[in-house]
Design an enzyme around this catalytic site. Sequence first.
Site, mmCIF file in Angstrom:
data_model
loop_
_atom_site.group_PDB
_atom_site.id
_atom_site.type_symbol
_atom_site.label_atom_id
_atom_site.label_comp_id
_atom_site.label_asym_id
_atom_site.label_seq_id
_atom_site.Cartn_x
_atom_site.Cartn_y
_atom_site.Cartn_z
ATOM 1 N N CYS A 1 -6.032 24.680 -2.836
ATOM 2 C CA CYS A 1 -6.246 25.619 -1.144
ATOM 3 C C CYS A 1 -6.378 24.442 -0.207
ATOM 4 C CB CYS A 1 -7.888 26.297 -1.603
ATOM 5 S SG CYS A 1 -9.114 25.237 -2.082
ATOM 6 N N HIS B 1 -11.533 26.602 4.879
ATOM 7 C CA HIS B 1 -11.559 25.095 4.829
ATOM 8 C C HIS B 1 -11.143 24.563 5.977
ATOM 9 C CE1 HIS B 1 -12.517 25.681 0.561
ATOM 10 N NE2 HIS B 1 -11.502 25.054 0.229
#
Length: 340
Positions: A130, A243
Amino acid sequence: MGYRVVVAGATGNVGREMLNILAERQFPVDEIAVLASRRSLGTEVTFGDKTLKTKDLDTFDFTGWDIALFAIGSDATKKYAPKAAADGCIVIDNSSLYRYDPDVPLIVPEVNPEAIMDYSKKNIIANPNCSTAQMVVALKPLHDRTPIKRVVVSTYQAVSGAGKEGADELWDQTKSIYNPVDDKPAKKFTKQIAFNVIPHIDSFMEDGTTKEEWKMMVETKKIVDPSIKVTATCVRVPVFVGHCEAINIEFEDFLDEDEARDILRQAPGVMVIDKREDGGYVSPIECVGEYATFISRIRQDSTIDNGLNMWCVSDNLRKGAALNAVQIAETLGTRVLKKG
């Protein structure tokens, strides 16, 4: 004419998000099967306006199915992906199992779509980590303008990157702060995550690097350019989704921040929000549910000759996992299968 699609791990966070994104992007699906382990057998999940019951991954026959999106972790993938691939179904795997296999392409469609043609070696395509996925979307268009020599990145990674258990632990610990009688010690994470940050994601390696940091180094080289040097520090923060990354880039030649901003504005999958004023940047809460990778705070690094700094934010359950997998399926359909 559409595709026969399998989603394995359909009851998990990423699997459910895969179903949502397949429906949102109107991926041409003629038939869909949702699979889960036996303990989740019969659990209902939604796909658009349909409600589907999960089937048993262990006994499922992949023969005749076109594409399987796997979100079941490395151990289960090791067992079931070769089976699906042998049955003629192309596997798009979200685990780390095949990312470093030279015979399996590691794909971010905005960055290296041409590499998808190597899928036929094993009938498997890997989805990157990710934190890597969002970073390379930002790096590639700049690298095309002038080669990148070195990247220094610090990540601020949401707890959903550790799965449902990670999100539950943050929620439970946050509540327990205000109710000391109901103490919730760390289980999923190595220290308390509520009101804290933890500079440790995945296991430690011999040189002191964590596996998460190593993944960013190795995957960037495989996806963008093996000559790029990457050093990373990965940190878990008390955020549910989204994130963030502070990225420092050293180029071979000078790249002006205004030109970099223009390049990124035109880059696929990128949205630049960069105003030098209060709130003129993107924070993780604003990226949730979005497809884009957001870039803010683009500025020269005056400490080196050819450096830039930037702030990069993305929904880790989307671009960092489910969205990228669906985009791989779309690329596969356009370039290889050509049914939709």
